[in-house]
Design a protein around this motif. Structure first.
Motif: not given
Length: 342
Positions: A263, A266, A268, A271-272, A335, A338
């Motif tokens: 986090k 930055h 996600r 998603q990332d 977590s 997706k």
């Protein structure tokens, strides 16, 4: 007269008789006359005398106490295991004495020595992460003092152990990541000398192979189980030329540290970068996003360890060490998905 620290000696001195006479009188022994028995029992009630099970046990060369050594007293993981041990111990008339090694090899040896000085009937314990030399257990094995290891174990051919299906759990984690669409799956492992580290790495590799993904040594990082070390491992992984899109932590503490760092950069979740922990601490359900984790049967592990301990205590002859493997469950939360959690 003060009721503090009232002992058999206190009662004996008040009645001008021997300690052994008072002891037998309180047990209604036929060799003690009714008048002395009456006076001893009345005075014991008046002074609120409470028998000392340790002192009684020393006379019988059995204290009905179990020494328990854990690496820390803060996490839910170990407190739940202790609760399981105490639950079964109490059912069988045993007390537990808890000591903490604080992950230190030297402290572990000190804890063991101090518990043996207290004349506990045996030991149930989890190894400190620093421990690589196991010679301090030789005395217990040679004198047949009951010993049980749980979670982090050693010398399984000589000592009873309780573990979980670490290898299969790590394999399930890796396959779950793949099925959720992740392809560069990293693992933050624990110290190399621990059995849980070796077993989870092996399961991670098996899962990659089953998903036809190559094992990339760059995606395997180690930490010392601390938040600072886990954070540093996460930073290392995310700084790779081809960073991971999923991270599996050796425990939930590692995963929480990774979550904070992801986090901070930055990125996600999920998603990332997908994220999974191991042990399923309570906090896994309250962080954002909620953490997918392996549910560790901690309370059952404690009870099973106590059962293996009692089996040794009650055995008339030396018994073959038993290795118990408990089953874990992958609890899928936000977590590692997706898309929406199904």
């Amino acid at each position: 007269m003060s009721t503090r620290h009232v002992s058999l000696k206190t009662i004996a001195q008040a009645l001008n008789v021997s300690v052994s006479t008072v002891s037998r009188a309180l047990r209604n022994h036929p060799d003690i006359g009714p008048e002395v028995t009456r006076k001893a029992q009345e005075l014991a009630r008046e002074l609120q005398y409470i028998p000392n099970p340790l002192a009684i046990g020393l006379l019988k060369d059995k204290t009905n106490t179990i020494g328990v050594i854990v690496p820390d007293l803060v996490t839910y993981f170990f407190s739940s295991i202790i609760s399981g041990i105490e639950s079964l111990a109490n059912e069988h008339g045993y007390y537990i004495v808890i000591r903490c090694s604080y992950e230190s090899y030297e402290k572990e040896k000190e804890c063991l020595e101090n518990l043996l000085k207290l004349r506990v009937d045996g030991i149930i314990m989890c190894l400190a992460q620093e421990t690589q030399d196991y010679a301090h257990f030789d005395h217990l094995l040679e004198t047949e003092i009951p010993l049980v290891f749980f979670d982090r174990v050693c010398r399984p051919s000589e000592v009873a152990t309780v573990v979980v299906d670490n290898q299969q759990a790590a394999r399930r984690i890796t396959r779950h990541f793949f099925e959720s669409g992740y392809r560069r799956i990293a693992h933050i492992a624990g110290p190399a000398q621990l059995n849980i580290t070796r077993e989870r790495i092996e399961g991670y590799k098996q899962g990659l192979a089953e998903c036809h993904l190559p094992f990339d040594t760059a995606l395997l990082a180690h930490c010392d189980l601390s938040i600072a070390s886990a954070t540093a491992a996460t930073q290392h992984l995310l700084a790779l030329p081809s960073p991971p899109d999923a991270i599996f932590g050796v425990n939930d503490t590692t995963a929480f540290a990774a979550m904070k760092e992801i986090k901070r950069q930055h990125l996600r979740i999920p998603q990332d970068v997908g994220l999974i922990g191991f042990t399923d601490e309570f906090h896994a359900t309250v962080v954002e996003p909620t953490l997918t984790s392996v549910m560790h049967p901690t309370f059952e592990m404690g009870r099973e360890a106590a059962l293996l301990f009692l089996a040794q205590v009650e055995a008339k002859d030396r018994i073959t060490p038993s290795q118990t493997v408990l089953t874990t469950q992958l609890v899928v939360r936000e977590s590692s998905m997706k898309g929406p959690v199904k």
